[in-house]
Design a protein around this motif. Sequence first.
Motif, PDB file in Angstrom:
ATOM      1  N   THR A   2       0.844  -1.188   0.000  1.00 39.65           N
ATOM      2  CA  THR A   2       0.000   0.000   0.000  1.00 39.65           C
ATOM      3  C   THR A   2       0.880   1.239   0.000  1.00 39.65           C
ATOM      4  O   THR A   2       1.791   1.351   0.822  1.00 39.65           O
ATOM      5  N   LYS A   4       0.949   5.746  -0.809  1.00 38.84           N
ATOM      6  CA  LYS A   4       0.185   6.985  -0.937  1.00 38.84           C
ATOM      7  C   LYS A   4       1.119   8.047  -1.492  1.00 38.84           C
ATOM      8  O   LYS A   4       2.293   8.113  -1.114  1.00 38.84           O
ATOM      9  N   TRP A  32       1.541   8.686   8.038  1.00 38.94           N
ATOM     10  CA  TRP A  32       1.062   7.677   7.087  1.00 38.94           C
ATOM     11  C   TRP A  32       1.922   6.413   7.176  1.00 38.94           C
ATOM     12  O   TRP A  32       1.391   5.300   7.252  1.00 38.94           O
TER      13      TRP A  32
END
Length: 129
Positions: A2, A4, A32
Amino acid sequence: MTTKEFPTRDVLSTITGVLMGEIGGVYQVLNWMTGESVYTHQIPRISREAQPVIIALHPELAPAIAEAENVTQDNYTTWRDTWEDRYGLTIAVPKMTIAEHERIDPLSELAEKVSPDRIAARSAVRSAQ
């Protein structure tokens, strides 16, 4: 994995230790990556943890770490613009695994750095008001 996207200036601030934008951007990247709310005194340690994780995903960023030694208050905008031209305006950042990031209670970590009697916890400050 994952990831971002974050502004390049914030990612490079995180891995080089040279602030190229607003400090809030470094907090966003580290929050994050860790899934935590990072405190100011934790930024240097967690940035050291984040550096190899980000470089593993983006080895092309490695030269910026050495180049950051040349950044000054007078030329940081030139370096920032150079890096944004080179790497683009955003960089994908992964989450860190438990093997990559050591979770430490923020107040315990602070107590290792300063005398515990100098730490004012939020709840203690509020109750004193």
